[in-house]
Design a protein around this motif. Structure first.
Motif, PDB file in Angstrom:
ATOM      1  N   UNK A  54       0.828  -1.208   0.000  1.00  0.00           N
ATOM      2  CA  UNK A  54       0.000   0.000   0.000  1.00  0.00           C
ATOM      3  C   UNK A  54       0.862   1.257   0.000  1.00  0.00           C
ATOM      4  N   UNK A  55       2.006   1.200   0.686  1.00  0.00           N
ATOM      5  CA  UNK A  55       2.927   2.346   0.659  1.00  0.00           C
ATOM      6  C   UNK A  55       3.447   2.570  -0.756  1.00  0.00           C
ATOM      7  N   UNK A  56       3.756   1.501  -1.462  1.00  0.00           N
ATOM      8  CA  UNK A  56       4.198   1.631  -2.854  1.00  0.00           C
ATOM      9  C   UNK A  56       3.090   2.202  -3.735  1.00  0.00           C
ATOM     10  N   UNK A  57       1.843   1.790  -3.482  1.00  0.00           N
ATOM     11  CA  UNK A  57       0.711   2.344  -4.239  1.00  0.00           C
ATOM     12  C   UNK A  57       0.610   3.845  -4.015  1.00  0.00           C
ATOM     13  N   UNK A  58       0.800   4.271  -2.767  1.00  0.00           N
ATOM     14  CA  UNK A  58       0.749   5.703  -2.458  1.00  0.00           C
ATOM     15  C   UNK A  58       1.891   6.438  -3.150  1.00  0.00           C
ATOM     16  N   UNK A  59       3.073   5.827  -3.181  1.00  0.00           N
ATOM     17  CA  UNK A  59       4.221   6.410  -3.901  1.00  0.00           C
ATOM     18  C   UNK A  59       3.850   6.642  -5.369  1.00  0.00           C
ATOM     19  N   UNK A  60       3.226   5.652  -5.982  1.00  0.00           N
ATOM     20  CA  UNK A  60       2.866   5.764  -7.398  1.00  0.00           C
ATOM     21  C   UNK A  60       1.923   6.934  -7.642  1.00  0.00           C
ATOM     22  N   UNK A  95      -3.372   9.083   0.398  1.00  0.00           N
ATOM     23  CA  UNK A  95      -4.207   8.479   1.427  1.00  0.00           C
ATOM     24  C   UNK A  95      -5.292   7.618   0.811  1.00  0.00           C
ATOM     25  N   UNK A  96      -5.831   8.079  -0.322  1.00  0.00           N
ATOM     26  CA  UNK A  96      -6.853   7.305  -1.018  1.00  0.00           C
ATOM     27  C   UNK A  96      -6.344   5.945  -1.465  1.00  0.00           C
ATOM     28  N   UNK A  97      -5.102   5.889  -1.902  1.00  0.00           N
ATOM     29  CA  UNK A  97      -4.531   4.616  -2.345  1.00  0.00           C
ATOM     30  C   UNK A  97      -4.513   3.604  -1.205  1.00  0.00           C
ATOM     31  N   UNK A  98      -4.213   4.066   0.004  1.00  0.00           N
ATOM     32  CA  UNK A  98      -4.170   3.164   1.158  1.00  0.00           C
ATOM     33  C   UNK A  98      -5.569   2.664   1.487  1.00  0.00           C
ATOM     34  N   UNK A  99      -6.535   3.582   1.516  1.00  0.00           N
ATOM     35  CA  UNK A  99      -7.900   3.173   1.838  1.00  0.00           C
ATOM     36  C   UNK A  99      -8.482   2.255   0.766  1.00  0.00           C
ATOM     37  N   UNK A 101      11.330  23.265  -7.820  1.00  0.00           N
ATOM     38  CA  UNK A 101      10.898  23.083  -6.429  1.00  0.00           C
ATOM     39  C   UNK A 101      11.470  21.775  -5.882  1.00  0.00           C
ATOM     40  N   UNK A 102      11.210  21.564  -4.601  1.00  0.00           N
ATOM     41  CA  UNK A 102      11.555  20.296  -3.952  1.00  0.00           C
ATOM     42  C   UNK A 102      10.374  19.894  -3.080  1.00  0.00           C
ATOM     43  N   UNK A 103      10.053  18.621  -3.076  1.00  0.00           N
ATOM     44  CA  UNK A 103       8.871  18.115  -2.382  1.00  0.00           C
ATOM     45  C   UNK A 103       9.274  16.917  -1.528  1.00  0.00           C
ATOM     46  N   UNK A 104       9.170  17.068  -0.214  1.00  0.00           N
ATOM     47  CA  UNK A 104       9.476  15.970   0.693  1.00  0.00           C
ATOM     48  C   UNK A 104       8.191  15.320   1.171  1.00  0.00           C
ATOM     49  N   UNK A 105       8.165  13.998   1.097  1.00  0.00           N
ATOM     50  CA  UNK A 105       7.005  13.213   1.502  1.00  0.00           C
ATOM     51  C   UNK A 105       7.448  12.117   2.456  1.00  0.00           C
ATOM     52  N   UNK A 106       6.709  11.948   3.536  1.00  0.00           N
ATOM     53  CA  UNK A 106       6.896  10.800   4.427  1.00  0.00           C
ATOM     54  C   UNK A 106       5.521  10.233   4.728  1.00  0.00           C
ATOM     55  N   UNK A 107       5.346   8.958   4.474  1.00  0.00           N
ATOM     56  CA  UNK A 107       4.023   8.357   4.578  1.00  0.00           C
ATOM     57  C   UNK A 107       4.183   6.894   4.982  1.00  0.00           C
ATOM     58  N   UNK A 108       3.050   6.249   5.208  1.00  0.00           N
ATOM     59  CA  UNK A 108       3.095   4.828   5.556  1.00  0.00           C
ATOM     60  C   UNK A 108       1.898   4.119   4.959  1.00  0.00           C
ATOM     61  N   UNK A 109       2.155   2.949   4.419  1.00  0.00           N
ATOM     62  CA  UNK A 109       1.068   2.030   4.156  1.00  0.00           C
ATOM     63  C   UNK A 109       0.697   1.388   5.481  1.00  0.00           C
ATOM     64  N   UNK A 110      -0.599   1.182   5.706  1.00  0.00           N
ATOM     65  CA  UNK A 110      -1.055   0.639   6.989  1.00  0.00           C
ATOM     66  C   UNK A 110      -2.112  -0.430   6.719  1.00  0.00           C
ATOM     67  N   UNK A 111      -1.923  -1.584   7.309  1.00  0.00           N
ATOM     68  CA  UNK A 111      -2.878  -2.682   7.147  1.00  0.00           C
ATOM     69  C   UNK A 111      -3.053  -3.385   8.481  1.00  0.00           C
ATOM     70  N   UNK A 112      -4.300  -3.405   8.962  1.00  0.00           N
ATOM     71  CA  UNK A 112      -4.613  -3.972  10.284  1.00  0.00           C
ATOM     72  C   UNK A 112      -3.762  -3.304  11.367  1.00  0.00           C
ATOM     73  N   UNK A 113      -3.507  -2.023  11.174  1.00  0.00           N
ATOM     74  CA  UNK A 113      -2.705  -1.188  12.070  1.00  0.00           C
ATOM     75  C   UNK A 113      -1.204  -1.440  11.952  1.00  0.00           C
TER      76      UNK A 113
END
Length: 383
Positions: free
Chosen positions: A167-173, A193-197, A232-244
């Protein structure tokens, strides 16, 4: 009952906790960390922000004390049968009611561990707890007893971590598709966030982090959005989450052309993350991983622009953050073992030049080295 593990696995976890209690000379454990409750029983809520306590005895006896909104939450999501409700009213002191429940179980004079280090136990409630149990029993700090058990994941847990990474890879895409001159930060966040949900995932333990321009140097969430400039420069930090279960990632995308300075920062970050991952093997310590990070970046002249920690364990985390115990920093003696999962982040923030570069991804410690969870390349991203 909607639990995400077999009742047998949950029972085995509780048995391991009871064994650890016995080894520490404890008669029972007062549990306030929501992560511990979820791990031991499946109990899933955000009601931990108010006073609630799961008691687990060294003999296996267990009860939950919580508020009325979490009664059905516990009934639907956990294997807890003995649930007690404290009533909201002016002047109520649930710590005293907890003492009464402990007294009924003849725990007076016993030695009980407490998860003092917990978002589920505020300083004010902690003082009430100490006062209520003063002279009743002997309280011992056992904040990491369950956390240490949680550190090595079961096969079922690792399956959830791997799904979180997908899911984290999906969000990256999604971010990669949208990032570019004129792109709106809000649209990027919504897509990620939509990709994770859409993939069946959950909310992360803290907000996804986004920052562009000079705010690309930040590694915390803040309110406010902007559109990306042509350069520009864009920094992103996120997480895929499944069953917490979390699998975090981090990256700085460059918008427009990549300067030589940014290219050099990326080369240093890539070298550093690979050096750290090379240390993700049984027998290494948390400190060993940090030193790989520090040595590499310092050799590139970036000591003043790096962090004093470079990641932490990944697992089940509840708000307000997804940073699990323990963390990679100088001197941390925790030894790595197969089945542990970690997020390594390389954060370079040069405030003098206004340039940022980050790389981060999650891995599982294997028998001989890391299982890197992300399938996306470490290449410099220019959009």
């Amino acid at each position: 009952m909607a639990i995400h593990f077999t009742e047998q696995e949950l029972a085995e976890r509780r048995a391991a906790a009871c064994k650890a209690m016995a080894a520490d000379g404890l008669d029972g454990l007062l549990i306030f960390r929501q992560e511990s409750m979820y791990y031991l029983t499946g109990y899933d809520t955000f009601g931990f922000v108010y006073f609630q306590c799961l008691y687990l005895g060294a003999d296996g006896e267990m009860f939950l004390m919580t508020r009325a909104p979490d009664l059905r939450q516990a009934q639907h999501t956990s294997v807890i049968d003995d649930i007690h409700i404290w009533v909201d009213r002016e002047g109520v002191n649930p710590a005293r009611e907890l003492r009464d429940l402990l007294h009924q179980r003849r725990l007076s004079g016993k030695k009980l561990g407490v998860e003092w280090e917990s978002y589920g136990l505020t300083a004010a409630n902690g003082r009430k707890l100490e006062h209520a149990l003063d002279g009743f029993c002997d309280l011992v700090d056992a904040s990491t007893l369950v956390s240490r058990l949680r550190l090595v994941k079961s096969p079922a847990e690792l399956d959830y971590v791997r799904r979180a990474a997908e899911l984290a890879d999906d969000a990256y895409d999604r971010a990669y598709e949208l990032a570019g001159p004129g792109a709106d930060e809000g649209a990027i966040l919504a897509a990620m966030q939509g990709a994770v949900f859409e993939g069946g995932g959950d909310y992360a333990g803290n907000e996804f982090i986004i920052g562009s321009g000079r705010d690309a140097l930040l590694c915390r969430y803040k309110a406010g959005r902007r559109k990306l400039d042509a350069q520009d420069q864009l920094t992103l930090e996120w997480a895929g989450v499944y069953r917490h279960y979390h699998a975090a990632m981090m990256n700085t995308f460059l918008i427009g052309e990549a300067s030589d300075e940014h290219k050099a920062l990326h080369a240093a970050a890539e070298e550093a993350i690979l050096a750290c991952e090379a240390m993700l093997k049984p027998g290494s310590t948390m400190s060993d991983v940090f030193h790989a990070h520090a040595r590499t970046l310092d050799a590139h002249g970036l000591k003043d622009h790096r962090m004093n920690a470079c990641g932490y364990a990944m697992g089940t985390c509840f708000a307000p953050n997804w940073m699990d115990w323990p963390m990679f920093y100088d001197g941390n003696p925790v030894e790595l073992k197969p089945g542990m999962t970690f997020f390594i982040h390389i954060i370079i923030a040069n405030s003098d030049a206004g340039r940022a570069m980050t790389l981060g991804r999650s891995s599982i410690v294997g028998e001989t080295g890391p299982e890197v969870l992300s399938k996306r390349p470490l290449d410099l991203v220019v959009r």
